[in-house]
Design a protein around this motif. Structure first.
Motif, PDB file in Angstrom:
ATOM      1  N   LEU A 196       5.038  -3.420  -7.554  1.00  0.00           N
ATOM      2  CA  LEU A 196       5.789  -4.600  -7.098  1.00  0.00           C
ATOM      3  C   LEU A 196       7.146  -4.681  -7.777  1.00  0.00           C
ATOM      4  N   PRO A 197       8.130  -5.301  -7.138  1.00  0.00           N
ATOM      5  CA  PRO A 197       9.393  -5.568  -7.822  1.00  0.00           C
ATOM      6  C   PRO A 197       9.121  -6.483  -9.030  1.00  0.00           C
ATOM      7  N   PRO A 198       9.869  -6.329 -10.133  1.00  0.00           N
ATOM      8  CA  PRO A 198       9.590  -7.110 -11.346  1.00  0.00           C
ATOM      9  C   PRO A 198       9.417  -8.614 -11.119  1.00  0.00           C
ATOM     10  N   PRO A 199      10.214  -9.287 -10.255  1.00  0.00           N
ATOM     11  CA  PRO A 199      10.041 -10.738 -10.129  1.00  0.00           C
ATOM     12  C   PRO A 199       8.672 -11.143  -9.573  1.00  0.00           C
ATOM     13  N   LEU A 200       7.967 -10.200  -8.950  1.00  0.00           N
ATOM     14  CA  LEU A 200       6.672 -10.545  -8.341  1.00  0.00           C
ATOM     15  C   LEU A 200       5.481 -10.117  -9.187  1.00  0.00           C
ATOM     16  N   ARG A 201       5.755  -9.398 -10.292  1.00  0.00           N
ATOM     17  CA  ARG A 201       4.620  -8.798 -11.028  1.00  0.00           C
ATOM     18  C   ARG A 201       3.710  -9.821 -11.659  1.00  0.00           C
ATOM     19  N   SER A 202       4.248 -11.016 -11.953  1.00  0.00           N
ATOM     20  CA  SER A 202       3.392 -12.032 -12.570  1.00  0.00           C
ATOM     21  C   SER A 202       2.284 -12.472 -11.610  1.00  0.00           C
ATOM     22  N   GLU A 203       2.401 -12.122 -10.339  1.00  0.00           N
ATOM     23  CA  GLU A 203       1.386 -12.513  -9.352  1.00  0.00           C
ATOM     24  C   GLU A 203       0.184 -11.573  -9.358  1.00  0.00           C
ATOM     25  N   GLY A 204       0.255 -10.483 -10.139  1.00  0.00           N
ATOM     26  CA  GLY A 204      -0.842  -9.510 -10.110  1.00  0.00           C
ATOM     27  C   GLY A 204      -0.799  -8.696  -8.826  1.00  0.00           C
ATOM     28  N   ASP A 205      -1.894  -8.024  -8.494  1.00  0.00           N
ATOM     29  CA  ASP A 205      -1.942  -7.280  -7.237  1.00  0.00           C
ATOM     30  C   ASP A 205      -1.797  -8.260  -6.072  1.00  0.00           C
ATOM     31  N   LEU A 206      -1.113  -7.847  -5.016  1.00  0.00           N
ATOM     32  CA  LEU A 206      -1.038  -8.674  -3.809  1.00  0.00           C
ATOM     33  C   LEU A 206      -1.964  -8.080  -2.747  1.00  0.00           C
ATOM     34  N   TYR A 207      -2.437  -8.927  -1.853  1.00  0.00           N
ATOM     35  CA  TYR A 207      -3.360  -8.497  -0.796  1.00  0.00           C
ATOM     36  C   TYR A 207      -2.935  -9.114   0.524  1.00  0.00           C
ATOM     37  N   ASN A 208      -3.254  -8.435   1.616  1.00  0.00           N
ATOM     38  CA  ASN A 208      -3.292  -9.127   2.904  1.00  0.00           C
ATOM     39  C   ASN A 208      -4.709  -8.962   3.450  1.00  0.00           C
ATOM     40  N   ASP A 209      -5.485 -10.052   3.375  1.00  0.00           N
ATOM     41  CA  ASP A 209      -6.896  -9.985   3.771  1.00  0.00           C
ATOM     42  C   ASP A 209      -7.084  -9.788   5.269  1.00  0.00           C
ATOM     43  N   LEU A 210      -6.045 -10.063   6.065  1.00  0.00           N
ATOM     44  CA  LEU A 210      -6.205  -9.896   7.519  1.00  0.00           C
ATOM     45  C   LEU A 210      -6.031  -8.443   7.962  1.00  0.00           C
ATOM     46  N   TYR A 211      -5.631  -7.554   7.025  1.00  0.00           N
ATOM     47  CA  TYR A 211      -5.340  -6.176   7.436  1.00  0.00           C
ATOM     48  C   TYR A 211      -6.521  -5.492   8.139  1.00  0.00           C
ATOM     49  N   PRO A 212      -7.744  -5.527   7.578  1.00  0.00           N
ATOM     50  CA  PRO A 212      -8.844  -4.830   8.271  1.00  0.00           C
ATOM     51  C   PRO A 212      -9.058  -5.373   9.689  1.00  0.00           C
ATOM     52  N   ALA A 213      -8.895  -6.679   9.860  1.00  0.00           N
ATOM     53  CA  ALA A 213      -9.067  -7.277  11.193  1.00  0.00           C
ATOM     54  C   ALA A 213      -7.934  -6.842  12.118  1.00  0.00           C
ATOM     55  N   ALA A 214      -6.724  -6.770  11.568  1.00  0.00           N
ATOM     56  CA  ALA A 214      -5.575  -6.344  12.384  1.00  0.00           C
ATOM     57  C   ALA A 214      -5.776  -4.909  12.856  1.00  0.00           C
ATOM     58  N   VAL A 215      -6.357  -4.057  11.997  1.00  0.00           N
ATOM     59  CA  VAL A 215      -6.583  -2.651  12.373  1.00  0.00           C
ATOM     60  C   VAL A 215      -7.666  -2.553  13.457  1.00  0.00           C
ATOM     61  N   VAL A 216      -8.657  -3.454  13.418  1.00  0.00           N
ATOM     62  CA  VAL A 216      -9.647  -3.462  14.507  1.00  0.00           C
ATOM     63  C   VAL A 216      -8.944  -3.839  15.819  1.00  0.00           C
ATOM     64  N   GLN A 217      -8.043  -4.799  15.750  1.00  0.00           N
ATOM     65  CA  GLN A 217      -7.322  -5.219  16.959  1.00  0.00           C
ATOM     66  C   GLN A 217      -6.389  -4.120  17.466  1.00  0.00           C
ATOM     67  N   ALA A 218      -5.773  -3.386  16.551  1.00  0.00           N
ATOM     68  CA  ALA A 218      -4.776  -2.369  16.930  1.00  0.00           C
ATOM     69  C   ALA A 218      -4.897  -1.189  15.957  1.00  0.00           C
ATOM     70  N   PRO A 219      -5.778  -0.230  16.270  1.00  0.00           N
ATOM     71  CA  PRO A 219      -6.032   0.875  15.343  1.00  0.00           C
ATOM     72  C   PRO A 219      -4.767   1.684  14.992  1.00  0.00           C
ATOM     73  N   GLU A 220      -3.753   1.691  15.894  1.00  0.00           N
ATOM     74  CA  GLU A 220      -2.509   2.432  15.616  1.00  0.00           C
ATOM     75  C   GLU A 220      -1.783   1.873  14.393  1.00  0.00           C
ATOM     76  N   LEU A 221      -2.098   0.614  14.028  1.00  0.00           N
ATOM     77  CA  LEU A 221      -1.424  -0.017  12.891  1.00  0.00           C
ATOM     78  C   LEU A 221      -1.593   0.824  11.625  1.00  0.00           C
ATOM     79  N   ASP A 222      -2.783   1.372  11.439  1.00  0.00           N
ATOM     80  CA  ASP A 222      -3.053   2.127  10.217  1.00  0.00           C
ATOM     81  C   ASP A 222      -2.229   3.419  10.179  1.00  0.00           C
ATOM     82  N   ASP A 223      -1.991   4.033  11.344  1.00  0.00           N
ATOM     83  CA  ASP A 223      -1.139   5.236  11.394  1.00  0.00           C
ATOM     84  C   ASP A 223       0.306   4.868  11.052  1.00  0.00           C
ATOM     85  N   TRP A 224       0.768   3.748  11.612  1.00  0.00           N
ATOM     86  CA  TRP A 224       2.136   3.316  11.296  1.00  0.00           C
ATOM     87  C   TRP A 224       2.286   3.069   9.799  1.00  0.00           C
TER      88      TRP A 224
END
Ligand code: C5P
Length: 285
Positions: A196-224
């Motif tokens: 992460l860029p230094p100003p964001l590091r205090s947040e720890g790891d970041l996640y997007n929990d919707l990613y697995p669902a988005a990939v089910v909706q559009a499998p090409e997303l993971d290739d992109w």
């Protein structure tokens, strides 16, 4: 005529909790306004209307979120004045960048000015229009929770740029949340703190929990995502329910260079600076 430019949002991180009784999901995220802007204008008119630049039709006509927002402000003002809204769109639609919500937030702001309605009333209307509208009305950098209506402003983020890439397909937000339920509420794509860029590091790891669902909706997303990660040599994260993907770069020059390497076929691929507001009045005449 009153006009405002209004900025896209990126979810730097988006955790999703369980589904609530009202069908919405609890979220906890860091939202950021970025310099991709629509322009929304409002003027008195003989009849209610909404149009794109040059009179082009807009999505949903008078049921468009922006018109519904302005109409709700007019209601609170107790006015019968007819109005026309003009939308000049640059934020990619159905992309996870809150383009429709940004237009609605600007419509709240300019209708508030036009009808003399105060900000706290606008903030009260915002969540009724859509879950991302409260953030777009506040803008900048903020922690967002509840279903999107609890906004805790953070110090404006500076010191890095993003490249945002919108692959050539769409993902419907309600379907992404439903799929997240069906998948058993997975923890999503992780962006390691060390990258992460230094100003964001205090947040720890970041996640997007919707990613697995988005990939089910559009499998090409993971290739992109994999192609961008390989091309840029760094992790790439999803904004909202996608399909917008983004990476962090040290400044606009490095980001512009990275944007130029994006594979052809993307709906949008640009370097984007961070902005400290959700919208700004550009004309009040
Ligand atoms: O509030 P908005 O109309 O933008 O939300 C679109 C859809 O996304 C909702 O109908 C719901 O299916 C889903 N959503 C959710 N939880 C949230 C925000 C949105 O389930 N916090």
């Amino acid at each position: 005529m009153i006009s405002a430019e209004t900025f896209a949002k990126v979810n730097l991180g988006l955790r999703v909790g369980g589904r609530r009784d009202d069908g919405y999901h609890r979220i906890d995220g860091i939202f950021q306004s970025v310099a991709v802007a629509d322009r929304v204008s409002l003027a008195a008119s003989d009849e209610d209307a909404i149009a794109g630049v040059g009179g082009r039709p807009v999505a949903d006509d008078l049921a468009n979120l922006a018109f519904r927002a302005a109409d709700a402000v007019r209601d609170r003002a107790g006015s019968g004045q007819r109005i026309e809204l003009i939308l000049d769109k640059s934020i990619p639609a159905a992309a996870g960048l809150a383009g429709g919500s940004a237009d609605a937030a600007a419509a709240l702001a300019i209708a508030g000015r036009f009808f003399g309605v105060k900000h706290d009333v606008l903030a009260d209307i915002a969540p009724q229009i859509g879950s991302d509208v409260p953030f777009c009305l506040t803008g900048g950098t903020a922690r967002v929770s509840g279903r999107g209506e609890i906004i805790t402003p953070m110090s404006p983020m500076t010191g890095f740029s993003l490249v945002i890439v919108v692959p050539p397909f769409e993902i419907a937000t309600p379907a992404a949340f439903r799929t997240w339920d069906d998948l058993g509420e997975p923890i999503g794509l992780r962006f390691p703190q060390s990258a992460l860029p230094p100003p964001l590091r205090s947040e720890g790891d970041l996640y997007n929990d919707l990613y697995p669902a988005a990939v089910v909706q559009a499998p090409e997303l993971d290739d992109w995502r994999a192609d961008l990660e390989q091309g840029w040599g760094r992790p790439v994260l999803l904004s909202g329910s996608g399909p917008s993907l983004f990476g962090f770069f040290v400044d606009s020059d490095e980001a512009a260079g990275a944007a130029a390497t994006v594979p052809t076929g993307a709906r949008f691929a640009e370097s984007c600076d961070l902005v400290p507001v959700g919208w700004r009045i550009t004309d009040d005449s």
